[in-house]
Design a protein around this motif. Structure first.
Motif, PDB file in Angstrom:
ATOM      1  N   ILE A 112       0.834  -1.205   0.000  1.00 56.93           N
ATOM      2  CA  ILE A 112       0.000   0.000   0.000  1.00 56.93           C
ATOM      3  C   ILE A 112       0.866   1.251   0.000  1.00 56.93           C
ATOM      4  CG2 ILE A 112      -0.260   0.037   2.535  1.00 56.93           C
ATOM      5  CD1 ILE A 112      -3.176   0.982   2.030  1.00 56.93           C
ATOM      6  N   GLU A 113       2.019   1.187   0.659  1.00 56.11           N
ATOM      7  CA  GLU A 113       2.927   2.331   0.684  1.00 56.11           C
ATOM      8  C   GLU A 113       3.535   2.580  -0.690  1.00 56.11           C
ATOM      9  OE1 GLU A 113       2.325   0.735   4.664  1.00 56.11           O
ATOM     10  OE2 GLU A 113       3.124  -0.239   2.863  1.00 56.11           O
ATOM     11  N   GLU A 114       3.939   1.506  -1.370  1.00 57.85           N
ATOM     12  CA  GLU A 114       4.538   1.654  -2.702  1.00 57.85           C
ATOM     13  C   GLU A 114       3.518   2.171  -3.712  1.00 57.85           C
ATOM     14  OE1 GLU A 114       8.015  -1.754  -2.809  1.00 57.85           O
ATOM     15  OE2 GLU A 114       5.911  -2.391  -2.951  1.00 57.85           O
ATOM     16  N   ASN A 115       2.313   1.611  -3.676  1.00 57.34           N
ATOM     17  CA  ASN A 115       1.279   2.037  -4.619  1.00 57.34           C
ATOM     18  C   ASN A 115       0.888   3.497  -4.393  1.00 57.34           C
ATOM     19  OD1 ASN A 115       1.240  -0.654  -5.471  1.00 57.34           O
ATOM     20  ND2 ASN A 115      -0.450  -1.166  -4.087  1.00 57.34           N
ATOM     21  N   THR A 116       0.744   3.875  -3.138  1.00 55.89           N
ATOM     22  CA  THR A 116       0.366   5.252  -2.815  1.00 55.89           C
ATOM     23  C   THR A 116       1.461   6.219  -3.239  1.00 55.89           C
ATOM     24  OG1 THR A 116      -0.951   4.449  -0.945  1.00 55.89           O
ATOM     25  CG2 THR A 116      -0.376   6.801  -0.964  1.00 55.89           C
ATOM     26  N   ALA A 117       2.713   5.841  -2.984  1.00 55.96           N
ATOM     27  CA  ALA A 117       3.835   6.697  -3.392  1.00 55.96           C
ATOM     28  C   ALA A 117       3.861   6.874  -4.902  1.00 55.96           C
ATOM     29  CB  ALA A 117       5.154   6.108  -2.898  1.00 55.96           C
ATOM     30  N   PRO A 140      -4.071  -1.704  -3.589  1.00 53.23           N
ATOM     31  CA  PRO A 140      -4.512  -0.905  -2.441  1.00 53.23           C
ATOM     32  C   PRO A 140      -3.767   0.415  -2.315  1.00 53.23           C
ATOM     33  CG  PRO A 140      -3.202  -2.793  -1.724  1.00 53.23           C
ATOM     34  CD  PRO A 140      -3.470  -2.983  -3.186  1.00 53.23           C
ATOM     35  N   LEU A 141      -4.512   1.443  -1.908  1.00 52.92           N
ATOM     36  CA  LEU A 141      -3.971   2.787  -1.745  1.00 52.92           C
ATOM     37  C   LEU A 141      -4.372   3.337  -0.380  1.00 52.92           C
ATOM     38  CD1 LEU A 141      -5.012   4.169  -5.254  1.00 52.92           C
ATOM     39  CD2 LEU A 141      -2.678   3.604  -4.558  1.00 52.92           C
ATOM     40  N   ASP A 142      -3.558   4.234   0.124  1.00 51.36           N
ATOM     41  CA  ASP A 142      -3.869   4.945   1.360  1.00 51.36           C
ATOM     42  C   ASP A 142      -4.665   6.189   0.974  1.00 51.36           C
ATOM     43  OD1 ASP A 142      -3.819   6.722   3.551  1.00 51.36           O
ATOM     44  OD2 ASP A 142      -1.968   5.852   4.317  1.00 51.36           O
ATOM     45  N   TYR A 143      -5.981   6.143   1.171  1.00 49.42           N
ATOM     46  CA  TYR A 143      -6.837   7.205   0.664  1.00 49.42           C
ATOM     47  C   TYR A 143      -6.704   8.500   1.467  1.00 49.42           C
ATOM     48  CZ  TYR A 143      -8.746   3.780  -2.500  1.00 49.42           C
ATOM     49  OH  TYR A 143      -8.875   2.839  -3.488  1.00 49.42           O
ATOM     50  N   GLU A 144      -6.340   8.413   2.726  1.00 53.02           N
ATOM     51  CA  GLU A 144      -6.111   9.651   3.477  1.00 53.02           C
ATOM     52  C   GLU A 144      -4.950  10.431   2.867  1.00 53.02           C
ATOM     53  OE1 GLU A 144      -5.802   9.163   7.675  1.00 53.02           O
ATOM     54  OE2 GLU A 144      -7.825   8.341   7.879  1.00 53.02           O
ATOM     55  N   LYS A 145      -3.867   9.731   2.533  1.00 55.98           N
ATOM     56  CA  LYS A 145      -2.730  10.395   1.906  1.00 55.98           C
ATOM     57  C   LYS A 145      -3.086  10.876   0.500  1.00 55.98           C
ATOM     58  CE  LYS A 145       0.933   8.020   4.455  1.00 55.98           C
ATOM     59  NZ  LYS A 145       2.096   7.086   4.356  1.00 55.98           N
ATOM     60  N   LEU A 146      -3.884  10.083  -0.208  1.00 55.46           N
ATOM     61  CA  LEU A 146      -4.231  10.425  -1.594  1.00 55.46           C
ATOM     62  C   LEU A 146      -5.102  11.683  -1.651  1.00 55.46           C
ATOM     63  CD1 LEU A 146      -3.442   8.958  -4.209  1.00 55.46           C
ATOM     64  CD2 LEU A 146      -5.759   8.031  -4.277  1.00 55.46           C
TER      65      LEU A 146
END
Length: 244
Positions: A112-117, A140-146
């Motif tokens: 999730i960290e790699e995908n979000t980055a 999967p993505l971290d939607y708060e960060k996105l």
């Protein structure tokens, strides 16, 4: 007819797996009462689509047909965890609209960290206006960060009607609801797109509007209702682009 004034993520025969021409799509948009149509072909790593020269020659096309303003651009593939894209920045600068997204057949899913980055690195790049279908639980993505990045980098997150009809994508509705909840809390606008690959699907929200209504998402944060607001938003994005 549709309440929307615009639909900006659509494809023509040039994408290789869509079935309408530019003229047919524009006529269908006019029949629906749209004022603005975005045609955003897949970039070259998508099987069967057009080469880079296609995007370089878009200048020959009219910017209005049947009373509908046309924006021509690309749906660019995010290729790796660093956020590499398969269209040169020099071409992006010449386009009216740039969408970037992950397609599972081209991107190796990471943590999730790699995908979000990967996605946030793309949002930092100049000229990227929209992140397409950031809703597939297979990646999967971290939607708060996105959502925080959407606000910071002035890059719209897309609510994609087509995603909700694709059996291979996981958790789409739940992920959309999460995106909408966070955008509502932070007053971040979104764009709703059909991702139409044929004329009869233009401005179609038969699945996505139900999710938007369930989320209680405010109409004023959906940019499809105003050409003026949408164009102002991406104009600001382009002005900020060099500083991203």
């Amino acid at each position: 007819m549709t309440e929307f004034e615009l639909d900006v993520h659509t494809h023509t025969v040039a994408s290789g797996h869509a079935y309408g021409t530019v003229t047919e799509m524009a006529k269908a948009a006019a029949d629906l009462g749209l004022k603005l149509l975005g045609i955003t072909e897949h970039t070259h790593f998508m099987p069967g689509t057009c080469d880079d020269i296609y995007f370089l020659n878009l200048k020959v096309l009219p910017r209005e047909l049947f009373g509908v303003r046309l924006l021509f651009g690309a749906e660019i593939n995010i290729m790796d965890h660093d956020g590499a894209l398969d269209l040169p920045e020099g071409i992006m600068k010449k386009l009216d609209l740039n969408i970037a997204g992950i397609h599972g057949n081209l991107y190796r899913t990471g943590s999730i960290e790699e995908n979000t980055a990967a996605v946030i690195n793309v949002m930092r790049r100049p000229y990227i206006d929209i992140i397409s279908h950031p809703d597939d639980g297979n990646c999967p993505l971290d939607y708060e960060k996105l959502v925080a990045a959407s606000k910071e980098y002035h890059t719209l997150l897309e609510i994609n009607n087509n995603s909700l009809r694709m059996a291979g994508r996981r958790g789409v509705k739940e992920n959309m609801l999460m995106i909408l909840r966070l955008c509502k809390e932070q007053r971040v606008p979104v764009i709703m797109d059909s991702d139409a690959h044929y004329m009869t699907d233009l401005a179609n929200t038969d699945h996505s509007m139900e999710v938007v209504e369930e989320a209680g998402f405010p109409k004023e944060l959906i940019l499809n209702y105003s050409v003026e607001r949408f164009l102002e938003y991406i104009s600001q994005n382009h002005l900020q682009g060099e500083g991203k």
